[in-house]
Structures are given as structure tokens and as C-alpha cells.
Design a protein around this motif. Sequence first.
Motif, PDB file in Angstrom:
ATOM      1  N   GLY A 582     -28.364  52.553  73.859  1.00  0.00           N
ATOM      2  CA  GLY A 582     -29.226  51.425  74.164  1.00  0.00           C
ATOM      3  C   GLY A 582     -29.417  51.453  75.664  1.00  0.00           C
ATOM      4  O   GLY A 582     -29.797  52.477  76.224  1.00  0.00           O
ATOM      5  N   PHE A 583     -29.148  50.358  76.322  1.00  0.00           N
ATOM      6  CA  PHE A 583     -29.111  50.394  77.788  1.00  0.00           C
ATOM      7  C   PHE A 583     -27.933  51.256  78.250  1.00  0.00           C
ATOM      8  O   PHE A 583     -27.971  51.845  79.332  1.00  0.00           O
ATOM      9  N   TYR A 584     -26.898  51.298  77.410  1.00  0.00           N
ATOM     10  CA  TYR A 584     -25.725  52.111  77.689  1.00  0.00           C
ATOM     11  C   TYR A 584     -25.561  53.156  76.588  1.00  0.00           C
ATOM     12  O   TYR A 584     -26.121  53.022  75.490  1.00  0.00           O
ATOM     13  N   ILE A 585     -24.783  54.192  76.863  1.00  0.00           N
ATOM     14  CA  ILE A 585     -24.441  55.210  75.875  1.00  0.00           C
ATOM     15  C   ILE A 585     -22.990  55.004  75.463  1.00  0.00           C
ATOM     16  O   ILE A 585     -22.103  54.846  76.315  1.00  0.00           O
ATOM     17  N   TYR A 586     -22.753  54.994  74.140  1.00  0.00           N
ATOM     18  CA  TYR A 586     -21.423  54.734  73.597  1.00  0.00           C
ATOM     19  C   TYR A 586     -20.944  55.991  72.866  1.00  0.00           C
ATOM     20  O   TYR A 586     -21.362  56.262  71.741  1.00  0.00           O
ATOM     21  N   GLU A 587     -20.109  56.753  73.537  1.00  0.00           N
ATOM     22  CA  GLU A 587     -19.615  58.007  72.962  1.00  0.00           C
ATOM     23  C   GLU A 587     -18.508  57.740  71.951  1.00  0.00           C
ATOM     24  O   GLU A 587     -17.589  56.972  72.206  1.00  0.00           O
ATOM     25  N   ASN A 588     -18.643  58.369  70.786  1.00  0.00           N
ATOM     26  CA  ASN A 588     -17.591  58.322  69.753  1.00  0.00           C
ATOM     27  C   ASN A 588     -17.188  56.898  69.386  1.00  0.00           C
ATOM     28  O   ASN A 588     -16.005  56.586  69.238  1.00  0.00           O
ATOM     29  N   GLY A 589     -18.176  56.023  69.275  1.00  0.00           N
ATOM     30  CA  GLY A 589     -17.907  54.649  68.851  1.00  0.00           C
ATOM     31  C   GLY A 589     -17.246  53.779  69.892  1.00  0.00           C
ATOM     32  O   GLY A 589     -16.690  52.724  69.549  1.00  0.00           O
ATOM     33  N   ALA A 590     -17.292  54.179  71.161  1.00  0.00           N
ATOM     34  CA  ALA A 590     -16.657  53.393  72.225  1.00  0.00           C
ATOM     35  C   ALA A 590     -17.292  52.015  72.329  1.00  0.00           C
ATOM     36  O   ALA A 590     -18.498  51.855  72.128  1.00  0.00           O
ATOM     37  N   ARG A 591     -16.473  51.014  72.633  1.00  0.00           N
ATOM     38  CA  ARG A 591     -16.976  49.646  72.809  1.00  0.00           C
ATOM     39  C   ARG A 591     -17.672  49.485  74.164  1.00  0.00           C
ATOM     40  O   ARG A 591     -18.620  48.720  74.282  1.00  0.00           O
ATOM     41  N   LYS A 592     -17.163  50.191  75.174  1.00  0.00           N
ATOM     42  CA  LYS A 592     -17.733  50.098  76.515  1.00  0.00           C
ATOM     43  C   LYS A 592     -18.532  51.359  76.795  1.00  0.00           C
ATOM     44  O   LYS A 592     -18.046  52.477  76.623  1.00  0.00           O
ATOM     45  N   GLY A 593     -19.777  51.170  77.223  1.00  0.00           N
ATOM     46  CA  GLY A 593     -20.643  52.305  77.421  1.00  0.00           C
ATOM     47  C   GLY A 593     -20.818  52.682  78.882  1.00  0.00           C
ATOM     48  O   GLY A 593     -20.336  51.991  79.780  1.00  0.00           O
TER      49      GLY A 593
END
Length: 728
Positions: A582-593
Amino acid sequence: MGIERGDREFCVSSSFKSSGQVSYELHDDVAVMTVNNAPVNALSLAIRQDLQANIERFDSDASAKAAVIVGAGKVFIAGADIREFKLPAIEPHLPDVIDRIEECTKPVIAAIHGVALGGGLEVALGCHFRVGVKGAKVGLPEVHLGIIPGAGGTQRLPRLAGYEKALEMIPSGAPIGTSDAKAAGILDHVSEESDAVAAGLAFARSVIDEGTPMRRCSQLVPAAVDAKMFEAAKLAVAKRARGQMSPVVGVEAVEVASQTSFAEGMEKEREMFMALKNSAQHRALSHAFFSDRALGKLPEIEGVAPRQLKAIGVIGGGTMGAGIATSALMNGLSVTLIERDEEALGRAKATIAANIGGAVKKGKLSADQEVRIFEEALKLSTDYGSLSNADLVIEAVFEDIEVKKQVFKQLDAVCKAGAVLATNTSYLDVDAIAAVTERPEDVIGLHFFSPAHIMKLLEVVVAEKTAPDVIATGFQLGKIMRKVAVRAGVCDGFIGNRILASYRTAADAIVMDGSTPFDVDEVMLEFGFAMGPYAVADLAGLDIGWATRKRKAPTLAPNERFFTFPDRLCEQGWFGQKTGKGFYIYENGARKGVPNPTVFEVLAEERKQKKITEQNLSKEQILERYMAAMVNEAAKVVEEGIALRPLDVDMTLIYGYGFPRWRGGPMQYADEVGLEKILNNIREYAREDDYFWQPAKLLEELVESGRTFADLNAGKGSQSATKTRENA
């Protein structure tokens, strides 16, 4: 002067007349002092005066060998009377009363039931012994009011229970139970008695008979400690507090106990306490405390009984519907959940089972309660006729008004007379939904927030024809489900989402004019939010805002600024956390991007297309614009009667949108900053965009008359807002 009891006379101070709120009775050779200040035995001036007088009386009473302090009703003492915080301090001050208890030449026992909180626990720490009955809790929750214990709590507790326990209890403000308190040495005994007086008398008898030496907490010498413990504690507490001062100061006060004498520590504690008591954070947290208690006090439902609430129905078993059903089931209600087919019902049941299972793991429900929920309380059906006996039905289907209207036509046909029909819409017109039924007086909006079994806020949306007892039922449901219920009127987005739309528009303008979403998020994190608006959008799902913008597109004014950069992300299938981008990328289901680099490209392209000259806004300028938009729209919401009082806005933003409680909500924040400053900023911004930056009439009126939002909360209403509320 003398006070006679039988043929005995006891000398007490004649500096005031006893109010009788602390009684004194002899049980053989044990004096029982009962604090009686319903409902929570708060330590008001009268209580302090009576308690000190009775301690003097006990110390000079030759027939009394020990004393027991107990509380009348359901609690021991639940703290200071914070209503007196705004008044001039009058002797005796609580620290002095507690010192006098501790100085007694004969043993004084605190017999604790219910809770001993704040000043209540400090009184108990001033006693020589403490006994608790089962179920009692003790704690020092002052940090939740933006202060620290100010009557010896930070100095006596570490001496009695050790530094680690003090550093656990004081910065968190969380109470502990009897077993924990006994293990820490805070309680000397946990009684099997259910009656605190009996428990106190029995313990006093053993102290007298066994000659148990008295212990004064101020004279205890705590074990040596590594100073690094406090540095580590300060770092950890500061991270959790996100800008709130009192938890960190609480650590510092405990550290003082390790460095000085008790007398010096008391002086330092008092300095710290008074500095916090005079702070904006204490004013904000006190405002939040009293606002919580004012939310349900509405003239339209005063004395109005709610309708019966035992069995409810939920239409729709998606994330929201399943969450609503979970919350109802966890709080003792029976639920019939309706879905379109068996497959959808299976998914809904699995979601509810996962929610309930999580609650059991966290100790919020027992395994037996889990079994009862699925064997007795939850029913699943595809037939609307299954709702014929429901007391209240909550519709939680797709956010489309035509779909919702069809649902309400079916409910109107099958639900019993007097059943409350509620819609969980986030934005849509509750009046239009009510109009398709033959019973619009039974229709109300109940806007839950996702995840509904966790989030505290419930907007009770009152439509034009909603009956008073239906409103009362909405608030009663909130109470049963342990939600914070706020009354809202009908408009697009009600209170919270309407204000959210405004400050998100302002944020988008800030970004389009030269900042980045990540700049805005950083500023709001530093302000005290747990997440910035763009991280929140990713969490909620960017497709939700996309759908709203498409719905509103035909109604845009010719001179209204609009922004498409979030839509460019959605067009690529990037909806935030659920898609990994989205505005952030979340690798491997991470909560913080991490920031999505494509966002910079999308922004550059749109700025070029719209021929925007980039501005280099400072953090302060970003914050001022963001908050001006929030406050201005909030003022319009109050002005129009959508929110009845500024405090309703504050609690909505705190409980539903992550506004830092220690700032008191946007209206309290605006009062602290100054309404004139905010209005001047809005007028300045209007030079660039006079469509969006239109000052609220209420804001202009308050500035002109020299009043504040707090004045409106106190009933000193504005002419325009009062008139609008009367019409509403």
C-alpha cells in the motif's frame, strides 16, 4: 473539646467539626473506623478531617489496643476526590493524614475489600498492617490522570515491596490481586472471610494477642539496587508512554527512594506531583476522565427505561458481523447470526470460534463459557424468520444503501413488535434506511469499529424518528458489551468518520503540496498517535477509501481539490496490509512496513499533472494544518448538533481513532493551543484554498466571545450550537 463514648472521654482537635463520614466504634478493645463516602469512599476534605480526628481519638483511647480502617459499601478507598483538584488545597492534606496514621503508638490495620486505589492504597501503606479479602485489588493508577502518587506511594511502596514491584505498578497504573499483593509483601494476610470488618478484627486480635511488632513503611530499608535498572525502566516506559510524562516521572520518583532519606523523598515526590498536577497533560486526562462519565448523561434518555435485551440477531458474518456477534456472546447475550448460505455461515462460525478461542487463551473467558457459547448461545441460520423473537437486530452487510434497504424491508416483515432494528453503517443515511420500514421509531444506527470484539467505541446514531427508549437501548447495549457509547446525529460519516474524512483530506493536500505520507505519519507518531493516517489506511484497507471517493465523486464541487494518488495504488491491486503493499510494503506478513518507493513516483506524476509548486513544510506546519482541519470539522459537527457537546467529539476520537488520551481529544487540545490561534491559521490557509478552509461559525463565535469548548461542555452554550441542538 471532648467526645464522649459511654463514661469515657477522648480528646480530638477542635479545628473543625466532624462530618461523621468516618465512624468510630469499639469492638471490645479494637477500634473500627469506617470510611463512608459513597460510592467509592473518595478521600474528600471531610473524609481527611474525620480520619485524622479518629486517629487522634484512637491514639488517646486507653481502651483501644488496635484499630482497623475499613470502607463502607463495595470498596475500601478508591482514591482521592479529583473534583477537589481544581480547588484551593485545605488542610489536613492527605500526606499529613497518612503520616499521622503511621505515627500512631498502637497498631493500625487496613482491612481491604473491593479496591484500594491511589490515595486508598497510600492510606493502607501508612497503616502498620494490611489484610485483604478474596477478590480485593490494590493499585496506584494516578498515571492515568497525568500525575503520580502524591501522598507517599512512590516512597513507601518500594520500601515495602521492592523496586521491581514499584516499577511495575506505578508507571503502568495497573492494579494487582490479593495473591500478587501478598507475594510482594503489600498484604500481610489474605483472609478467607468475605467481610472486611470481620477480617480486620480477626487480624487485629492476632496482632494484640501475639504482640506482633508494628512495621512503619517509612522506616524500612529496601535492598540495594543497580542504578542501571532505573535507566532501563525509563527507556522502556517512555517507549510505551508515547509522549505521556507521568509514567516516566513515576520511574524517576521511585528512583528517588533509592537515593535519599524518606523525608527528602517525600519532598521530592511532592514537587514532582505538583509539577504534573499543573500540567496540560493532567488537565487533558482529567477532562477525559470526567467526559467518560458524562457520555450517557443525555436529557433525551434521562429516566427512560431501555427495552429488553437478551437475544439479538446479527445480519452478515463477515469480519464486522462476526466481531459484533463475538462481543455480544462474550458478554452473555444470545445471538442468532444470519448469512446467505451454509458456506458463509461456516466461515462466520470459524471467525467467531477463533475470536472466542483467543479470549479463552488470554483468560477473558473460561473453557466452560466457551462451551456454553457454542452449545447454547450461538445459533446460525440462513432464514430471516429465525429472528422473530430477537429483541434487537444489527445489520452488518456490505456498505451499500440499496442492499441495506432490502435487509431492513425483510426485518420489518419478520421481527416482533418492539424489536430494535439497527444498522452498522459507517457513513450511510440512517433516516433513508429507516424510511423503508413501517416502524422508523424502532430504527437506530449502531456503528461498531473493527475489530468489533476489541475496539471500545460505539457510535449510537439517532435518526429523526428514533424513539427515546430505543436510544436508551443503544446505550444499554454498549454498557452490556463494555463499549464506550457516544450519541451521534445523522450525516455522512456521523462524528468520527466525518472528521476523519476532513483531516485525511488535509493530509492528502499536505502530501500533494510537497510532503510525503511518511512525513505526515512521522509527525503524528511524535504527536502521540500509535499510527499515522497512512499506516492506518493500509491497516484498514485502501479499497475502503477508494470506494468512498468513487461514491462521492459525482458530488464534488467545481473548486474542490481532489487527489488521486491513493487510487493509483488501488488500481495496481495494492490495498495495504492485506495485499502486502500500500503506502508501505509488508514483507512476509509483517505488521510494520517500509515505505513503498512507488508512492514517490505516483506523487511526482500527479504534482506534474496538476502543476503544483512544492512547499517545504516543517513538522510544526504539518501538525498545525492537520490539527486545524480536525478541530474545524469537529466544531462544525458540534455546531450542527451531530455531536451534542465537544466532549462527545473528544471521546469519539480517543476511543475510535487513536487520538492520544493524554492530550484529551481535539477539542481539549484546541483549548490548550488557543482557539484564536487555530482560527487565524485556518484563515491563512484559506488564501490558498477557500473551499476547504471555511472556518466553522462556532469557532468564530467562541473566539469572538472569548469562550472555549470547555465552556460548552460546562453548559455555557453558544447561540448557534444551542439552537441547532434544540432543533435536533
